[in-house]
Enzyme design. Structure first.
Site, PDB file in Angstrom:
ATOM      1  N   SER A  77       7.288  20.301 -17.392  1.00 16.03           N
ATOM      2  CA  SER A  77       6.230  19.288 -17.416  1.00 16.03           C
ATOM      3  C   SER A  77       4.896  19.894 -17.002  1.00 16.03           C
ATOM      4  O   SER A  77       4.317  20.637 -17.760  1.00 16.03           O
ATOM      5  CB  SER A  77       6.569  18.042 -16.601  1.00 16.03           C
ATOM      6  OG  SER A  77       5.703  16.994 -16.992  1.00 16.03           O
ATOM      7  N   HIS A  88      -6.992  18.968  -8.486  1.00 17.57           N
ATOM      8  CA  HIS A  88      -8.427  18.663  -8.457  1.00 17.57           C
ATOM      9  C   HIS A  88      -8.868  18.903  -7.019  1.00 17.57           C
ATOM     10  O   HIS A  88      -8.231  18.410  -6.089  1.00 17.57           O
ATOM     11  CB  HIS A  88      -8.697  17.213  -8.870  1.00 17.57           C
ATOM     12  CG  HIS A  88      -8.100  16.879 -10.196  1.00 17.57           C
ATOM     13  ND1 HIS A  88      -8.658  17.277 -11.388  1.00 17.57           N
ATOM     14  CD2 HIS A  88      -6.969  16.218 -10.511  1.00 17.57           C
ATOM     15  CE1 HIS A  88      -7.902  16.864 -12.383  1.00 17.57           C
ATOM     16  NE2 HIS A  88      -6.868  16.217 -11.879  1.00 17.57           N
ATOM     17  N   CYS A  95      10.771  17.876 -14.850  1.00 23.82           N
ATOM     18  CA  CYS A  95      11.966  17.277 -15.433  1.00 23.82           C
ATOM     19  C   CYS A  95      13.202  17.952 -14.855  1.00 23.82           C
ATOM     20  O   CYS A  95      13.185  19.136 -14.547  1.00 23.82           O
ATOM     21  CB  CYS A  95      11.957  17.443 -16.948  1.00 23.82           C
ATOM     22  SG  CYS A  95      10.557  16.638 -17.742  1.00 23.82           S
TER      23      CYS A  95
END
Length: 128
Positions: A63, A68, A83
């Site tokens: 995935s 940020h 996953c």
């Protein structure tokens, strides 16, 4: 596990300004966290904002890992969505805390794709 994956939302507070404002260093740290977790890197993209801040994502075959940063507040927001149940998210988070110099971390984990299949879903997707 009867879910397709886990989504970890982590908030890192009181981080080192210079570290989390350096997009190349943040990318290197994120890539190493992927390796430590056992996930498989496909591609990464990172960008430094002016005058400060970094955003980036590491696409993994399981995935993604995303970040940020707000260096002016000593803060990083990190998402780790994987996953299967073979990835060690805690190893990645411990490494990020150490490398960002964070003194306070808040973590929320949720299962994604909870399915009533009656069997455990053990898998580690393979990337192309």
């Amino acid at each position: 596990m009867n879910a397709l994956g886990k989504h970890v939302i982590a908030e890192f507070y009181e981080c080192d300004y210079e570290t989390i404002n350096n997009h190349e260093l943040v990318e290197d740290i994120m890539l190493k966290s992927v390796d430590l977790s056992g996930a498989t890197t496909i591609k990464s993209v990172f960008h430094r904002f002016s005058p400060y801040g970094v955003s980036g994502v590491v696409v993994v075959s399981e995935s993604h890992f995303a970040i940020h940063t707000w260096p002016e507040y000593g803060y990083c927001a990190v998402d780790v969505f994987t996953c299967g149940d073979l990835i060690d998210n805690q190893a990645a988070l411990d490494y990020l805390k150490e490398k960002f110099g964070s003194k306070n971390v808040s973590v929320v984990e949720m299962k994604r794709g909870v399915l009533n299949l009656g069997v455990d879903l053990h898998h580690k997707p393979v990337g192309n």
